[in-house]
Design a protein around this motif. Structure first.
Motif, PDB file in Angstrom:
ATOM      1  N   ALA A 146      16.152  20.415  33.847  1.00  0.00           N
ATOM      2  CA  ALA A 146      15.161  19.731  34.288  1.00  0.00           C
ATOM      3  C   ALA A 146      15.445  18.951  35.600  1.00  0.00           C
ATOM      4  N   PHE A 147      14.867  18.876  36.726  1.00  0.00           N
ATOM      5  CA  PHE A 147      14.988  18.492  37.893  1.00  0.00           C
ATOM      6  C   PHE A 147      14.409  17.364  38.305  1.00  0.00           C
ATOM      7  N   TYR A 148      14.924  16.098  38.501  1.00  0.00           N
ATOM      8  CA  TYR A 148      14.420  14.835  38.415  1.00  0.00           C
ATOM      9  C   TYR A 148      14.461  14.510  40.116  1.00  0.00           C
ATOM     10  N   LEU A 149      13.355  14.461  40.579  1.00  0.00           N
ATOM     11  CA  LEU A 149      13.022  14.258  42.122  1.00  0.00           C
ATOM     12  C   LEU A 149      12.965  12.536  42.262  1.00  0.00           C
ATOM     13  N   SER A 150      13.873  11.894  42.284  1.00  0.00           N
ATOM     14  CA  SER A 150      13.960  10.508  42.558  1.00  0.00           C
ATOM     15  C   SER A 150      14.319  10.237  44.140  1.00  0.00           C
ATOM     16  N   ILE A 151      13.276  10.788  44.683  1.00  0.00           N
ATOM     17  CA  ILE A 151      13.382  10.944  46.203  1.00  0.00           C
ATOM     18  C   ILE A 151      12.017  10.626  46.926  1.00  0.00           C
ATOM     19  N   PRO A 152      12.057  10.136  48.053  1.00  0.00           N
ATOM     20  CA  PRO A 152      10.808   9.987  48.881  1.00  0.00           C
ATOM     21  C   PRO A 152       9.742  11.344  48.949  1.00  0.00           C
ATOM     22  N   PRO A 153       8.456  11.007  48.714  1.00  0.00           N
ATOM     23  CA  PRO A 153       7.744  11.975  48.952  1.00  0.00           C
ATOM     24  C   PRO A 153       7.890  13.046  49.691  1.00  0.00           C
ATOM     25  N   ASP A 154       8.309  12.460  51.281  1.00  0.00           N
ATOM     26  CA  ASP A 154       8.232  13.485  52.228  1.00  0.00           C
ATOM     27  C   ASP A 154       9.239  14.444  52.006  1.00  0.00           C
ATOM     28  N   TRP A 155      10.227  14.355  51.042  1.00  0.00           N
ATOM     29  CA  TRP A 155      11.280  15.667  50.749  1.00  0.00           C
ATOM     30  C   TRP A 155      10.802  16.500  49.560  1.00  0.00           C
ATOM     31  N   PHE A 156       9.588  16.011  48.828  1.00  0.00           N
ATOM     32  CA  PHE A 156       9.272  16.944  47.761  1.00  0.00           C
ATOM     33  C   PHE A 156       9.078  18.477  47.935  1.00  0.00           C
ATOM     34  N   ALA A 157       8.470  18.708  49.030  1.00  0.00           N
ATOM     35  CA  ALA A 157       8.049  20.062  49.510  1.00  0.00           C
ATOM     36  C   ALA A 157       9.390  20.714  49.747  1.00  0.00           C
ATOM     37  N   THR A 158      10.507  20.303  50.525  1.00  0.00           N
ATOM     38  CA  THR A 158      11.693  20.882  50.826  1.00  0.00           C
ATOM     39  C   THR A 158      12.270  21.078  49.562  1.00  0.00           C
ATOM     40  N   VAL A 159      12.651  20.173  48.852  1.00  0.00           N
ATOM     41  CA  VAL A 159      13.218  20.402  47.616  1.00  0.00           C
ATOM     42  C   VAL A 159      12.622  21.354  46.715  1.00  0.00           C
ATOM     43  N   CYS A 160      11.606  21.446  46.514  1.00  0.00           N
ATOM     44  CA  CYS A 160      10.938  22.319  45.689  1.00  0.00           C
ATOM     45  C   CYS A 160      10.983  23.864  46.103  1.00  0.00           C
ATOM     46  N   SER A 161      10.912  23.913  47.468  1.00  0.00           N
ATOM     47  CA  SER A 161      11.178  25.312  48.235  1.00  0.00           C
ATOM     48  C   SER A 161      12.500  25.833  48.124  1.00  0.00           C
ATOM     49  N   GLN A 162      13.589  24.584  48.108  1.00  0.00           N
ATOM     50  CA  GLN A 162      15.022  25.207  47.967  1.00  0.00           C
ATOM     51  C   GLN A 162      15.194  25.736  46.411  1.00  0.00           C
TER      52      GLN A 162
END
Length: 517
Positions: free
Chosen positions: A141-157
Motif C-alpha cells: 500500500a502506498f500512503y500519499l501523506s503529501i500535498p495534492p500538487d504532488w499526487f500526479a507526480t508520485v502516481c506517475s513515478q
C-alpha cells in the motif's frame, strides 16, 4: 525478570475484531506500507503511532514492513528512531519493547524527491527485497501523506517504476489524504490522474472522520433499532443541525488554511459525509458498494436555496479570549495574508429533496476559535401537536432531540420532557445519555487505526468513491463562487464565542436557533 509479553488479542478486548466471527481478530495478511511524507505532522502524530498500535494489538502480520520515503539523508536506523519518537509521544497503547523490536525489523528508508526517477527505482528494489526477506507477498500500500500538487507526480513515478502493477494474486493500493481537489474541476482532474494508474477499487480516499466509532454508530443507531427509524423523516423531524466546532486557531497551518478556508476544509468532506449518513436510506447490506450507493443518492439530492445571502454565512475570528487565554485574531496570525477574506467560520442551510426529507432543512456549521471543541449531529423533532397542559406548565419545555456526539465525549443523548417532582404539573427538558466510555469496557480504536487496517484488508466501506467527492463539490462550489464574487467581507466574530451574529440571524429567519452544545 523477563519482559512481560503483550496481552493476547481476544474478541473481548479487541475493538477491531472480525465482524463475521467475533472470536477472530481482523488480522491483515502479508503486506507492507510505503509512506510518502514521513516528515509531516500527520505521519508523526497519527500514522506511525496507529501502525504501532495495530502491531501492539496483534493485528499486523509478522513480516509487516514500513518503508519511509522523503528528501532526507537517513539510514534505516535513523528512520526507525523517528518512528520510535513518534510512537512514544503519540501511541495510544503501552510501549512494549518486544513488540517494537519485531516491528522495527521491517523498517526501511529510501531517500529521494518525488520527481526523482532513480529514487523510485531504489524504492522498487527495496519493495522486492521485502518480498524475499520479509515475506510481504507482493502486497503493498502506498500512503500519499503529501500535498495534492504532488499526487500526479508520485502516481506517475509509481507507474513508471512498475510499483503500481501487481503480479497475479497480489495487490497494490494507494491511499490519498484530503483535500480531494479545491473545487469540482480539480477533483475531477485528480480522480482521472489517480484512476489512470490504479483501478477504482484500489484507491482509498481517507476521511478520518469516517473512521470514528460514533460516525459508524449512526448506521447502527438508525437501522438496528426500531425506536428511531419510524421517526427519522419529515413527519416527525423539524430540522437537523450538524456542527463541527473547534476551540483552536489555525496554528502553524496558515500557508494551507489561508488558501482553503473553513468551507473547503470541513464542510465539503466531513460535514457532507455526516449529512449523507444521517439522511441515507437503509443499504441492502453493510458492503462498500451498498453503503456508498445510498450516500451518493443523498448527496445527489441536496439542493441549495435560491438566496445564498440568506441561507449561508461566513465569518472570521477577531481578537478575544479562549477560556483564560487571550488570543490573536485571524488577520494577526503568522503567515496570513494582509486583509485576507478567508473564512474561519462557515454555515449553510440546505434541503434534501427526497420523499423522506421533503421540507426538512439541514443546517451545517463549522468554525475555528469557537466556544468549545465539539462535533455533533442534532436531529430536532417537531413539537407535540397538542399539549393538554397550561402554558405555564410547559414554558421551559423545548424540542425533543436525538443528539449524536462524534467528539470529544462520544455517545448519544436523547432530550425529552419530564414532569418536575412536586405537587404541581411542571414539564421541563431532561436528557438521557449514552457514552461509549461508560457502556463499553473496550476502548475505541483511533480513527487511523481502523482506516489503515481496512486499507491493508482491502475493506472499503468507510472510504468515499470519487462520485461522492465530486457530488460534494457540486454542492459547495456555487456557495464558494457566490462568496468570492461578493464584495462583502466575512462577518467578524470574537474568538471564544459561537460565531457571527449573521449566523444566528440565518436561523432566526426560520424561527429557530442554533443548539448550544
Amino acid at each position: 525478570m523477563s519482559e512481560q509479553s503483550p496481552a493476547p488479542v481476544t474478541a473481548e478486548h479487541n475493538p477491531l475484531r472480525d465482524p463475521h466471527d467475533k472470536r477472530l481478530p481482523r488480522i491483515a495478511g502479508p503486506c507492507s506500507m510505503v509512506m510518502f511524507g514521513v516528515t509531516g505532522d500527520l505521519a508523526r502524530k497519527k500514522l506511525m503511532p496507529a501502525i504501532y498500535d495495530l502491531a501492539n494489538r496483534g493485528l499486523l502480520p509478522p513480516g509487516f514492513s514500513l518503508v519511509g520515503f522523503a528528501r532526507r539523508e537517513w539510514a534505516d536506523q535513523d528512520f526507525a528512531q523517528v518512528v520510535e519518537d513518534a510512537v512514544r509521544a503519540h501511541a495510544r497503547t503501552p510501549f512494549r519493547p518486544e513488540v517494537w523490536r519485531a516491528l522495527a525489523e521491517g523498517f526501511r528508508f529510501v531517500p529521494g524527491a518525488f520527481d526523482d526517477e532513480a529514487a523510485f527505482a531504489d524504492l522498487a528494489r527495496t519493495v522486492e527485497e521485502l518480498d524475499r526477506e520479509r515475506g510481504t507477498g507482493g502486497n503493498h500500500a502506498f500512503y500519499l501523506s503529501i500535498p495534492p500538487d504532488w499526487f500526479a507526480t508520485v502516481c506517475s513515478q509509481l507507474q513508471a517504476s512498475g510499483l503500481s502493477d501487481p503480479q497475479p494474486g497480489t495487490w497494490r493500493r494507494v491511499v490519498i489524504e484530503k483535500p480531494f481537489g479545491h473545487d469540482l474541476e480539480s477533483a475531477q482532474e485528480l480522480n482521472q490522474i489517480v484512476e489512470e494508474v490504479f483501478p477504482a477499487d484500489s484507491i482509498f480516499r481517507i476521511d478520518h472522520y469516517l473512521g470514528k466509532e460514533t460516525v459508524q454508530n449512526i448506521l447502527a443507531l438508525r437501522f438496528a433499532n426500531q425506536m428511531f427509524e419510524p421517526i427519522w423523516n419529515s413527519h416527525y423531524v423539524d430540522h437537523v443541525q450538524i456542527t463541527m466546532a473547534e476551540d483552536i486557531g489555525i496554528g502553524g497551518r496558515a500557508g494551507y488554511y489561508d488558501t482553503v478556508g473553513a468551507a473547503r476544509d470541513v464542510i465539503q468532506n466531513h460535514l457532507l459525509q455526516l449529512l449523507a449518513l444521517t439522511a441515507m436510506e437503509a443499504p441492502i447490506a453493510f458492503t462498500a458498494d451498498a453503503v456508498r450507493n445510498e450516500k451518493e443518492k443523498v448527496l445527489a439530492s441536496v439542493r441549495l436555496f435560491d438566496d445564498l445571502d440568506a441561507s449561508t454565512c461566513r465569518g472570521q475570528y477577531t481578537t478575544g479570549w479562549q477560556g483564560d487565554q487571550h488570543v490573536e485574531g485571524y488577520l494577526q496570525e503568522d503567515g496570513v495574508r494582509k486583509g485576507s477574506a478567508t473564512e474561519t467560520y462557515a454555515a449553510m442551510k440546505v434541503e434534501v429533496h427526497t420523499r423522506r426529507w421533503a421540507g426538512v432543512p439541514f443546517y451545517l456549521r463549522t468554525g475555528k476559535r469557537l466556544g468549545k471543541r465539539v462535533t455533533e449531529i442534532a436531529v430536532m423533532l417537531k413539537r407535540a401537536p397538542h399539549l393538554p397542559f397550561t402554558d405555564t406548565a410547559t414554558e421551559e419545555l423545548g424540542q425533543n432531540a436525538v443528539v449524536i456526539r462524534v467528539q470529544p465525549d462520544e455517545g448519544v443523548t436523547m432530550r425529552f420532557g419530564s414532569k418536575v417532582p412536586g405537587s404541581q404539573m411542571e414539564v421541563r427538558d431532561v436528557s438521557m445519555d449514552f457514552g461509549y466510555g461508560v457502556s463499553f469496557t473496550e476502548s475505541s480504536p483511533e480513527a487511523y487505526e481502523r482506516l489503515i487496517l481496512d486499507v491493508l484488508l482491502g475493506e472499503p466501506p468507510l472510504f468515499p468513491r470519487h462520485e461522492e467527492v465530486e457530488l460534494s463539490w457540486r454542492i459547495l462550489d456555487p456557495i464558494i463562487d457566490h462568496w468570492e464574487r461578493s464584495d462583502m467581507l466575512p462577518h467578524d466574530y470574537v474568538a471564544g464565542t459561537w460565531g457571527p451574529d449573521a449566523a444566528d440571524e440565518l436561523m432566526r429567519r426560520d424561527g429557530r436557533e442554533w443548539r448550544l452544545p
